[in-house]
Enzyme design. Structure first.
Site, short mmCIF file in Angstrom:
data_model
loop_
_atom_site.label_atom_id
_atom_site.label_comp_id
_atom_site.label_asym_id
_atom_site.label_seq_id
_atom_site.Cartn_x
_atom_site.Cartn_y
_atom_site.Cartn_z
CE LYS A 47 -24.75 -23.91 -39.71
NZ LYS A 47 -24.06 -25.16 -39.88
NE ARG A 53 -23.34 -27.17 -43.86
CZ ARG A 53 -22.37 -28.02 -43.56
NH1 ARG A 53 -22.30 -28.54 -42.37
NH2 ARG A 53 -21.48 -28.35 -44.46
N GLY A 98 -25.94 -29.39 -32.88
CA GLY A 98 -26.30 -30.80 -33.02
C GLY A 98 -27.77 -31.11 -32.79
CG MET A 151 -32.81 -28.20 -35.25
SD MET A 151 -33.29 -26.56 -35.67
CE MET A 151 -31.85 -25.62 -35.30
NE ARG A 156 -21.18 -22.77 -33.39
CZ ARG A 156 -21.80 -23.93 -33.60
NH1 ARG A 156 -22.98 -23.93 -34.17
NH2 ARG A 156 -21.25 -25.07 -33.25
CG HIS A 206 -38.73 -28.01 2.32
ND1 HIS A 206 -37.81 -29.02 2.53
CD2 HIS A 206 -38.59 -27.15 3.36
CE1 HIS A 206 -37.17 -28.77 3.65
NE2 HIS A 206 -37.62 -27.65 4.18
NE ARG A 241 -38.28 -18.69 2.33
CZ ARG A 241 -37.66 -18.61 1.15
NH1 ARG A 241 -36.34 -18.72 1.07
NH2 ARG A 241 -38.36 -18.44 0.03
NE ARG A 281 -40.98 -15.31 6.01
CZ ARG A 281 -41.04 -16.06 4.91
NH1 ARG A 281 -41.55 -15.58 3.80
NH2 ARG A 281 -40.58 -17.28 4.92
CD GLU A 290 -45.66 -13.56 1.10
OE1 GLU A 290 -44.93 -14.38 0.51
OE2 GLU A 290 -45.66 -13.44 2.34
CB SER A 342 -39.66 -7.71 0.45
OG SER A 342 -38.95 -8.71 -0.21
N GLY A 348 -42.82 -11.08 -2.61
CA GLY A 348 -42.64 -12.53 -2.45
C GLY A 348 -43.24 -13.20 -3.67
CB THR A 349 -41.97 -13.39 -7.11
OG1 THR A 349 -40.65 -13.72 -6.67
CG2 THR A 349 -42.05 -11.92 -7.44
CG ASN A 350 -41.01 -18.13 -4.07
OD1 ASN A 350 -40.53 -17.96 -5.18
ND2 ASN A 350 -40.28 -18.29 -3.00
CG ASP A 351 -46.56 -17.51 -0.86
OD1 ASP A 351 -47.11 -18.60 -1.09
OD2 ASP A 351 -45.80 -17.32 0.10
CB CYS A 407 -37.20 -11.77 -0.93
SG CYS A 407 -38.87 -11.87 -0.28
CE1 TYR A 421 -34.52 -6.72 -1.21
CE2 TYR A 421 -34.84 -4.39 -0.76
CZ TYR A 421 -35.16 -5.72 -0.52
OH TYR A 421 -36.10 -6.06 0.41
C1 PEP Z 1 -42.29 -15.82 -1.50
O1 PEP Z 1 -43.43 -16.17 -1.31
O2 PEP Z 1 -41.87 -15.43 -2.61
C2 PEP Z 1 -41.31 -15.83 -0.40
C3 PEP Z 1 -40.11 -15.34 -0.57
O3 PEP Z 1 -41.68 -16.43 0.76
P1 PEP Z 1 -41.72 -18.02 0.97
O4 PEP Z 1 -41.07 -18.66 -0.23
O5 PEP Z 1 -41.01 -18.27 2.22
O6 PEP Z 1 -43.19 -18.27 1.04
MG MG Z 2 -44.15 -16.36 0.74
#
Ligand code: PEP
Ligand code: MG
Length: 876
Positions: free
Chosen positions: A22, A92, A101, A103, A336, A454, A561, A617, A744, A763, A765-768, A830, A850
């Site tokens: 602002k 303001r 809205g 603050m 804005r 899950h 998977r 996989r 992973e 690849s 596996g950023t979850n694990d 992935c 990718y």
């Molecule tokens: C992961 O671990 O990032 C992954 C893609 O595999 P999953 O989620 O099936 O363990």
């Molecule tokens: Mg995994």
């Protein structure tokens, strides 16, 4: 000496970080010579200093504020607290990113008994003077002191009733005088002291209140939802008041240069005659459409139109403007880039390019990637949503809106679907066996589980909306009830609505509307594809997912998977036979009955992908996930295996693990049961041979999960290679295939050079990898991460947005190590992060090939990849 306060004449639009949106835009409009009331901005740095110094504004900053105040007095020819010619100001908030809205604001500051009295005389308008005064008292009490607004509102309603007035504007000057005096009494009653009469004290208190409001609950929630760091702080704008409530040649309004819902290129907005800004928002009177201003004040309307087009051309974007008309004179109070729906955003971006105002690259940067979600999922109807009551909030796990009757088991959902009911599946947490119910439901609500639980992963894959980890609600699966914090109880068959884009749960039926995908969408996305460097693949386990993803522009499958292919009733039975078998022969027999299903699935996936790469996989989840639960199921299985109920039960108990996420899963399964890897290889290779024969070129990419030591990979790879080469040889054809691995486990990242000698692709596996780098369980972290956010230890969920400093560093290192051994190896990601824009930007920056994400996030990733590339070119 740091400068903490800037006059509007000193700033410009590029100083957003310091002056807030602002403040920077008020300065820019001042520079453009537009009619902006004078003022100054206290910087975001001053806000941060306020928090650093235990919520106190330092003397140095106070001195600079008063210096600018003196300058403002000179510019306006008015004086703060002066009886003859008082300066009144608005105070303001204004953060770097707009937080509408969230603050606080105080108007008419500088009034006290004496000033109000003389203000009434000098303006020759007693009603207006006391209307302004009573508004100020109420706002000050509310914003600065946190006293309830309702005490004042009730009193005003009572006086209106006594006087027979319908609207505030029906009250006479004497009535307003009475209201102001009574408001002061109310203030004293609550505060135990008089309303502060000293304007400078009022000013510092009001600025303090705005700084404080940066940390109020709604601002914190908004920041979290919109990825705004709390370290940014808010600026405060102090501006000479102009009045829209001085009479009938005054007014105030809000307008957009284009329609923010549809994008239509036509001025859109509303205004109120004889009113102050908050009246438009508060809905006390119904505002008029902006187009009618042309008849009421033609000159002002013409000027406003001119200013609107100057601003839009200057900012090269649709503007959201606030204005006030005082005695027939127009003043601009804000401009804005306007917030807009996704449909409007695309139309405006494409139109601006076609109008020659911006380049395609500029257009691509104007649309928030996450917003594209709105175009792909059903949404709540706006009006119904406005009146709905929120009963709880969980994690916004999978976008879209869902509404229906609640059921507590997947089976009940499927039965209700047969009765054509709309349903929401409510579970403590979902398990793979709920898959059918999840697919049949209109939405999924879980009480436990995080962004990679899950429920979240599967729902996103299906494009089903999902709110997960909703600890605000208590579930009793036996009694089939859901209880809110306020003890409201919902029973099976009651309606609720869930919003997977915000995480809100509503205790009623809210209408939903189907998304509209317009021609603008494909034009816009084709521009994104022209620019982006990263390829966008999808995580797809079924031919249906694969087809959806192709429709959304996926360039291959980055993760199939395969365990998700085993959950169908017939398959899971054979699979259970396989894991509970006591001899290898029994096991192989069971696997043989699964083989044709797997083969058929792979063929369909290859066909759906039309020659684009497909990464398959191998089996990953812990075995106990497949085991039967009920006595009935155990009975049936034991009969088919010709073993006793008790010995099967013992076998099942022996498979249970204390920590399944770190247990017998991934490549570890193939090490124990090599026949699983052999069967999967046969299914993949035979499917590829068949589809190749149809003329679709397939080079299957086989991915071994959860490798931590190259020796694990060497072992499983030897099984795959043996089987694959044998089948290819027997078929007497030439066919290539690739074997790669997931990175992973942190050890795999650290030893990536070793692993790359064996793996043709990585690849991530950023979850694990996130789970194991932080040591946070994927399934349980949401239980305590909320405390991390509340205590500002974390700003974001590391399972949703890559932790660049830790997990990101491991990825970067592993990518470099991998390429040092195998320069052309394909690198992708992935995990769930593959569809999150800032994570996509990170992947682009470190040179991955990718990202792979669930089908419904493919367009988001395409746009995020294009934006990342544009920004990286700009930085070069
Ligand atoms: C992961 O671990 O990032 C992954 C893609 O595999 P999953 O989620 O099936 O363990
Ligand atoms: Mg995994």
């Amino acid at each position: 000496m740091t400068k903490y306060v800037y006059s509007f004449k000193e700033g410009n639009r590029d100083m957003k970080n310091l002056l807030g949106g602002k403040g920077a835009n008020l300065a820019e409009m001042t520079g453009l010579g537009l009619p902006v009331p004078s003022g100054f901005t206290v910087t975001t740095e001053a806000c941060n200093k306020y928090y650093e110094e235990n919520e106190k504004i330092s003397n140095e900053i106070i001195e600079q504020i008063f210096e600018q105040l003196t300058y403002l007095e000179i510019t306006t020819g008015k004086k703060f607290g002066d009886i003859n010619n008082p300066l009144l100001v608005s105070v303001r908030s204004g953060a770097r990113a707009s937080m509408p809205g969230m603050m606080d604001t105080v108007l008419n500051l500088g009034l006290n008994d004496e000033v109000a009295e003389s203000f009434a005389k000098t303006t020759n308008n007693k009603r207006f003077a006391y209307d302004s005064y009573r508004r100020f008292i109420q706002m000050y009490a509310d914003v600065v002191k946190g006293y309830p607004k309702s005490s004042f509102e009730r009193l005003l309603d009572k006086i209106k009733e006594e006087k027979g007035a319908k609207y505030d504007t029906d009250l006479t000057e004497e009535d307003m005088y009475e209201v102001a005096l009574k408001f002061k009494e109310v203030y004293k009653g609550i505060a135990g002291e008089d309303f502060p009469e000293e304007p400078k004290k009022q000013l510092i208190e009001a600025i303090t209140a705005v700084f404080r409001s940066w940390n109020n609950e709604r601002a914190n929630i908004y920041r979290k939802m919109n990825d705004i760091p709390s370290s940014w702080g808010t600026a405060v704008n102090v501006q000479e008041m102009v009045y829209g409530n001085r009479g009938n040649n005054c007014g105030t309004g809000v307008a957009f240069t284009r329609n923010p819902s549809t994008g239509e290129n036509k001025l859109y907005g509303e205004y109120l005659i004889n009113a102050q800004g908050e009246d438009v928002v508060a809905g006390i009177r119904t505002p008029e459409l902006i187009s009618t201003l042309e008849e009421v004040m033609p000159e002002v309307f013409k000027q406003f139109n001119e200013i609107a087009s100057i601003l839009e051309n200057h900012y090269k974007d649709m503007q959201d403007m606030e204005f006030t008309i005082e005695n027939g004179k127009l003043f601009m109070l804000q401009t804005r880039n306007g917030k807009r729906t996704a449909a409007a955003a695309l139309k405006i971006a494409v139109d601006l390019v076609n109008e020659g105002k911006i380049t395609k690259e500029e257009a691509l940067l104007k649309v928030e990637p996450r917003q594209l979600d709105q175009l792909l999922h059903p949404n709540f109807e706006k009006e119904s949503l406005e009146n709905a009551k929120i009963i709880a909030k969980g994690l916004a796990a999978s976008p879209g809106a869902g509404c229906g009757k609640i059921y507590f088991s997947a089976e009940d959902i499927s039965l209700a679907k047969e009765r054509n009911e709309k349903t929401i599946l409510v579970r403590l947490e979902t398990s793979p066996e709920d898959i059918q119910g999840m697919s049949d439901a209109n939405g999924i609500l879980t009480i436990r589980g995080g962004m990679t639980s899950h429920a979240a992963v599967v729902a996103r894959g299906m494009g089903r909306c999902c709110v997960s980890g909703c600890g605000d609600l208590k579930i009793n699966e036996e009694l089939k009830t859901l209880t809110t914090k306020e003890n409201q109880v919902f029973k099976e068959g009651d309606y609720i609505s869930i919003d997977g884009t915000t995480g809100y749960v509503y205790g009623e039926e809210i209408k939903t509307v189907e998304p509209e995908i317009t021609g603008y969408f494909s034009t816009f996305m084709s521009w994104a594809d022209e620019v982006k460097r990263l390829k966008i693949r999808t995580n797809a386990d079924t031919p249906k997912d694969a087809k959806t993803a192709r429709k959304f522009g996926a360039e291959g499958i980055g993760l199939c998977r395969t365990e998700h292919m085993f959950f169908e009733e017939k398959r899971i039975f054979a699979f259970r036979q396989m894991i509970t078998s006591e001899t290898i022969l029994q096991r192989e027999k069971a696997l043989q009955s699964i083989l044709p299903y797997q083969k058929q699935d792979f063929e369909e996936l290859f066909r759906a992908m039309e020659g684009y790469p497909v990464v398959i996989r191998y089996l990953d989840p812990p075995l106990h996930e497949f085991l039967p639960h009920t006595d009935e199921e155990i009975e049936e299985l034991s009969a088919s295996l010709n073993i006793s109920f008790d010995s099967l039960k013992n076998r099942i108990d022996s498979l249970k693990e204390f920590n399944p996420m770190m247990g017998h899963r991934g490549c570890r399964l193939s090490i124990t049961y090599p026949e699983i890897a052999a069967m999967q290889t046969r299914a993949v290779i035979e499917a590829a041979i068949n589809v190749n024969k149809e003329g679709i070129k397939v080079t299957p990419e086989i991915m071994i999960p959860l490798v931590g030591d190259v020796k694990e990979l060497i072992y499983v790879k030897s099984i795959v290679v043996n089987e694959a080469d044998r089948i290819i040889k027997e078929a007497n054809i030439e066919m290539e295939y690739k074997i790669g691995t997931m990175i992973e486990v942190p050890r795999a990242a650290i030893t990536a050079e070793e692993i790359a000698k064996e793996a043709e692709f990585f690849s991530f596996g950023t979850n694990d990898l996130t789970q194991m780098t932080y040591g946070f369980s994927r399934d349980d972290a949401s239980k305590f991460l909320n405390d991390y956010y509340d205590k500002k230890i974390f700003e974001n969920d590391p399972f949703a947005k890559i932790d660049v400093t830790g997990v990101g560093e491991l990825i970067k290192m592993a990518a470099q190590k991998g390429r040092s051994v195998r320069p052309n190896m394909s690198l992708g990601i992935c995990g769930e992060h593959g569809g999150e824009p800032s994570s996509v930007e990170f992947c682009n920056m470190i040179g991955l090939d990718y990202v792979s994400c669930s089908p419904y996030r493919v367009p988001i990733a395409r746009l995020a990849a294009a934006q990342a590339q544009i920004r990286s070119m700009e930085n070069k």
